[in-house]
Enzyme design. Structure first.
Site, short mmCIF file in Angstrom:
data_model
loop_
_atom_site.label_atom_id
_atom_site.label_comp_id
_atom_site.label_asym_id
_atom_site.label_seq_id
_atom_site.Cartn_x
_atom_site.Cartn_y
_atom_site.Cartn_z
N TRP A 130 0.86 -1.19 0.00
CA TRP A 130 0.00 0.00 0.00
C TRP A 130 0.89 1.23 0.00
O TRP A 130 1.82 1.32 0.83
CB TRP A 130 -0.89 -0.06 1.24
CG TRP A 130 -1.82 1.09 1.43
CD1 TRP A 130 -2.61 1.65 0.46
CD2 TRP A 130 -2.08 1.80 2.63
NE1 TRP A 130 -3.35 2.67 1.00
CE2 TRP A 130 -3.04 2.78 2.33
CE3 TRP A 130 -1.60 1.71 3.94
CZ2 TRP A 130 -3.53 3.66 3.29
CZ3 TRP A 130 -2.09 2.58 4.88
CH2 TRP A 130 -3.04 3.55 4.57
N ASP A 211 -0.14 -5.84 9.46
CA ASP A 211 -1.17 -4.84 9.20
C ASP A 211 -2.46 -5.58 8.84
O ASP A 211 -2.54 -6.23 7.79
CB ASP A 211 -0.72 -3.94 8.04
CG ASP A 211 -1.72 -2.81 7.78
OD1 ASP A 211 -2.70 -2.71 8.53
OD2 ASP A 211 -1.51 -2.04 6.82
N LYS A 246 -12.90 -0.66 7.53
CA LYS A 246 -13.62 -1.44 6.52
C LYS A 246 -14.62 -2.39 7.15
O LYS A 246 -15.76 -2.47 6.71
CB LYS A 246 -12.62 -2.25 5.67
CG LYS A 246 -11.90 -1.48 4.60
CD LYS A 246 -10.87 -0.54 5.06
CE LYS A 246 -10.13 0.12 3.90
NZ LYS A 246 -9.07 1.01 4.30
#
Ligand code: LMR
Length: 398
Positions: A130, A211, A246
């Site tokens: 990312w 993560d 999310k």
């Protein structure tokens, strides 16, 4: 003094939000930033979140400070969600957790902790990773190195190359791993591969930093955390950054957590005393609202069940869209094999297009995605899939 500053370009992912909004075309499609969308292209507030939020509002009787570690009930519950209730690391109190402003807050605070414990340490990140991992970790002063992870030409993991590179990672170094639903490529390690990473971490002595930004959106809440749970049984120390953006849909409320696993309860507590001090020196303490909502849900069996069902429906929809997109591309007769889209997990996959092809998709068709051709699968719908497939066929035909 600001006259010395030159304009700084906007973040390439966040910029897509503004570009998409400004586009007047009615058939435009947003496959850009990673937010869940329903069939109408809307990012809804989950019903369990709405219900918990009204309870939080009704029950709240003070806005006094909460302290750098945030909402204590959240910290207890999120530990169980992340590691699984009864995990040996929790049973031996080797995990200490704080509420952070989103997963980003957790990554940055974790990086600051690493800098204190091992100044100038190297952190290995996957290639690709990312884009925001680099500033979040690098701006804290960690040195960044990459390990191979994904082969764009074949749309497969480069596991052997990853393991060879990480065989160089030494004690005192850190390896960042995506817990599930890899961002940007959607290709995850299977359990045997997690086991091999745990063996290597034990042998080499590097510290894993996981993560976990999409727990529950890949194969399920437990399956998506299985890799990090396995690691936490094997290695003496690790860090986990988790996000509730999310899986609870709490994006703008900024809810996440940082968990420090120490080789003893005492060491974990000492590490967290530093975390609290680091937090005090950056933002003093996290906002409590989102954490209170998550705690309310996870502590109430009815809300918890409702949330799990809603999350399951989101996950099934995304996996269904993966299948739909692959099928439609195949039916349309595009030359490339897109089976990997169905195999991959979470919101993202690379389409394997060039930047020029992505520019055409945006310019000619109003189909927005990151210029690496990373798409947010959740932006596909029954209504737009034909349009998307036609446009892809057109740009791939040259
Ligand atoms: C993404 O990668 O699209 C999301 O994680 C949102 C972000 O902040 O970049």
């Amino acid at each position: 003094m600001f006259d010395v500053l030159q304009p700084y370009p906007p973040d390439p992912i966040l910029r897509l939000i503004a570009d998409f909004r400004a586009d007047p075309r009615t058939d435009k499609v947003d496959l850009g930033v990673g937010v869940y969308k329903d069939e109408a292209g809307h990012t809804p507030i989950m019903a369990a979140v709405k219900a918990a939020e009204s309870r939080v509002f009704a029950g709240e009787d003070s806005k006094a400070y909460i302290g750098p570690a945030g909402v204590p009930e959240f910290n207890v519950e999120i530990q169980k969600l992340t590691f699984g209730a009864g995990h040996p690391a929790l049973a031996s109190a080797r995990v200490a957790t704080v509420l952070t402003p989103g997963g980003c807050g957790a990554l940055r605070v974790g990086a600051e902790l690493l800098k204190r414990a091992a100044p100038g340490a190297t952190i290995w990140v996957s290639d690709p990773t990312w884009a925001n991992h680099i500033p979040l970790l690098g701006n804290a002063g960690l040195k960044i190195r990459e390990y191979p992870y994904y082969d764009r030409a074949t749309s497969t993991l480069r596991f052997d190359a990853m393991m060879s590179a990480l065989a160089e990672a030494a004690r005192g170094e850190v390896v960042l791993l995506h817990g599930c639903c890899h961002n940007p490529c959607g290709a995850d390690l299977d359990l045997d591969q997690w086991r091999a990473v745990a063996d290597l971490a034990e042998r080499r002595g590097f510290l894993p930093f996981v993560d976990l930004a999409y727990q529950g959106l890949g194969d399920g809440l437990d399956a998506d955390a299985a890799g990090l749970r396995l690691l936490a049984e094997r290695v003496p120390e690790m860090l986990v950054a988790s996000s509730c953006s999310k899986n609870f849909g709490l994006y703008r409320e900024r809810v996440g957590s940082l968990s420090v696993v120490g080789d003893s309860a005492q060491r974990a507590e000492i590490a967290v005393s530093h975390v609290n001090n680091i937090v005090r020196g950056i933002y003093s303490m996290p906002p409590s609202h989102g954490g209170a909502i998550v705690a309310e849900i996870l502590r109430d069996p009815v809300l918890d069940a409702q949330w799990r069902a809603e999350l399951g429906a989101m996950r099934d929809r995304i996996n269904g869209l993966r299948r739909l997109l692959r099928e439609q591309l195949q039916e349309r007769g595009v030359a490339r094999d897109f089976a990997f889209i169905e195999r991959e997990r979470g919101m993202f996959s690379f389409l394997g297009l060039s930047e020029a092809q992505v520019a055409r998709l945006i310019g000619e068709f109003g189909i927005y995605m990151v210029n690496s051709s990373r798409i947010n699968v959740a932006g596909i719908s029954q209504a737009n899939v034909d349009y998307v497939v036609e446009a892809l066929a057109a740009v791939m035909a040259g």
